[in-house]
Design an enzyme around this catalytic site. Sequence first.
Site, short mmCIF file in Angstrom:
data_model
loop_
_atom_site.label_atom_id
_atom_site.label_comp_id
_atom_site.label_asym_id
_atom_site.label_seq_id
_atom_site.Cartn_x
_atom_site.Cartn_y
_atom_site.Cartn_z
N PHE A 172 15.58 19.74 -1.57
CA PHE A 172 14.66 19.29 -1.85
C PHE A 172 13.90 18.11 -1.37
O PHE A 172 12.90 17.82 -0.16
CB PHE A 172 13.56 19.12 -3.69
CG PHE A 172 12.20 18.73 -3.57
CD1 PHE A 172 11.80 19.26 -3.08
CD2 PHE A 172 12.43 17.37 -4.37
CE1 PHE A 172 10.22 18.69 -3.80
CE2 PHE A 172 11.31 17.08 -4.45
CZ PHE A 172 9.63 17.41 -4.11
N TYR A 181 0.87 -1.57 -0.31
CA TYR A 181 -0.08 0.59 -0.09
C TYR A 181 0.56 1.21 0.11
O TYR A 181 0.40 2.21 -0.54
CB TYR A 181 -0.81 -0.02 1.13
CG TYR A 181 -1.71 1.40 1.47
CD1 TYR A 181 -2.90 1.19 0.86
CD2 TYR A 181 -0.95 2.39 2.31
CE1 TYR A 181 -3.69 2.55 0.64
CE2 TYR A 181 -1.91 3.87 2.27
CZ TYR A 181 -3.06 3.77 1.31
OH TYR A 181 -3.73 4.80 1.65
N ARG A 187 -10.63 5.03 7.84
CA ARG A 187 -9.34 4.05 7.13
C ARG A 187 -8.37 4.44 7.66
O ARG A 187 -7.46 4.81 7.72
CB ARG A 187 -9.77 4.40 5.31
CG ARG A 187 -10.30 4.71 4.69
CD ARG A 187 -11.03 4.36 3.34
NE ARG A 187 -9.71 3.24 2.61
CZ ARG A 187 -8.46 3.42 1.89
NH1 ARG A 187 -8.54 4.58 1.49
NH2 ARG A 187 -8.36 2.55 1.31
N ARG A 230 2.12 8.96 12.56
CA ARG A 230 1.50 10.31 13.46
C ARG A 230 0.16 10.97 13.46
O ARG A 230 -0.29 11.36 14.72
CB ARG A 230 1.89 11.54 12.59
CG ARG A 230 2.10 12.77 13.11
CD ARG A 230 2.82 13.77 12.37
NE ARG A 230 1.71 13.72 10.87
CZ ARG A 230 2.14 14.28 9.80
NH1 ARG A 230 3.51 15.12 9.75
NH2 ARG A 230 1.36 14.20 9.12
#
Length: 403
Positions: A281, A164, A221, A208
């Site tokens: 980044f 997932y 979910r 978290r």
Amino acid sequence: MGALSRPEEVVALVKLRVAAGQIKRQIPPEEHWAFAYDMLQKVSRSFALVIQQLGPELRNAVCIFYLVLRALDTVEDDTSIPNDVKLPILRDFYRHVYNPDWRYSCGTNHYKVLMDKFRLVSTAFLELGEGYQKAIEEITRRMGAGMAKFICQEVETIDDYNEYCHYVAGLVGYGLSRLFHAAGTENLASDQLSNSMGLFLQKTNIIRDYLEDINEIPKCRMFWPREIWSKYADKLEDLKYEENSEKAVQCLNDMVTNALVHAEDCLQYMSALKDNTNFRFCAIPQIMAIGTCAICYNNVKVFRGVVKMRRGLTARIIDETKSMSDVYSAFYEFSSLLESKIDDKDPSSALTRKRVEAIKRTCKSSGLLKRRGYDLEKSKYRHMLIMLALLLVAIIFGVLYAK
């Protein structure tokens, strides 16, 4: 004065506020690009700041990539959409990106605006170079198919959990690596390392956000794998109740330990980046992730409310992350802070120590460590610190505008 106990954070907060002001002044005039960058700030202020590290062409591509995936995620997250409607949208979303006339209203607040005006994102997408378009299309197609699969399937095993997270975040890592390559700034990174970059961030967020996700209306979910949480509770929601605090924290520590397995791959990925704007980044969110793991570990507050890094520390990380030396130092310090919280009576403690020690060994062997002095405690003078920072910002802006 207590607020001056972390003067480096005051300076970093001022710089961050100035940078945020500059972003607002740099929004392009064209309607579609103005919408894209304005929406980016609304759905993720932190990402809007981090994306400024990139050059203009790549920044545009990554901005649209992020918004396309945010829109896809909005469809997935909206539990009010019937599955027979949701599944075809998820699977075909990569096609809709090419069609400025396509629209599907869902989500709430800023996400609803994003969906209602998605034609503007499509218009901006169609102005990107073909290499960027193909990379975004491929990742959107694969992610939509993966999301559709897990609409109809629970996250039972750790393998399910990894799969997932691959679909919703590992593929983002793939996509960014392909965008960097399309821009000609980097060699194409391996899929394994790119996947780990996404999984480390995603697993940290899943950990978290336990309480927010479990209390979601109309229907929650959850993505904590049953293989882990069933060792500590009969039902995942039981972990939020105070009487189950001990087991809840043990489960939390097991989840954090699972996430730490990706840290060394992340360090390897970042060490191979050649362009400093790409590096910053990528590096800033990864340092935030290892810091968040350290904050969450052995912390029952994850089951009581919002747990996150204080703004001053976040500002320092954004300001100070410029090289692999900074990354190794941050990973070493946050891993050490996590290690100091390990209780030998915790069921996962031996594996946690092993993974933390592996991270610290990698950082130390680089020969690039320096002391940063990061800590996780919230200052009791937090509000005074913020007020002082804002006062300094006002003074700086006054001087700048006077010129």
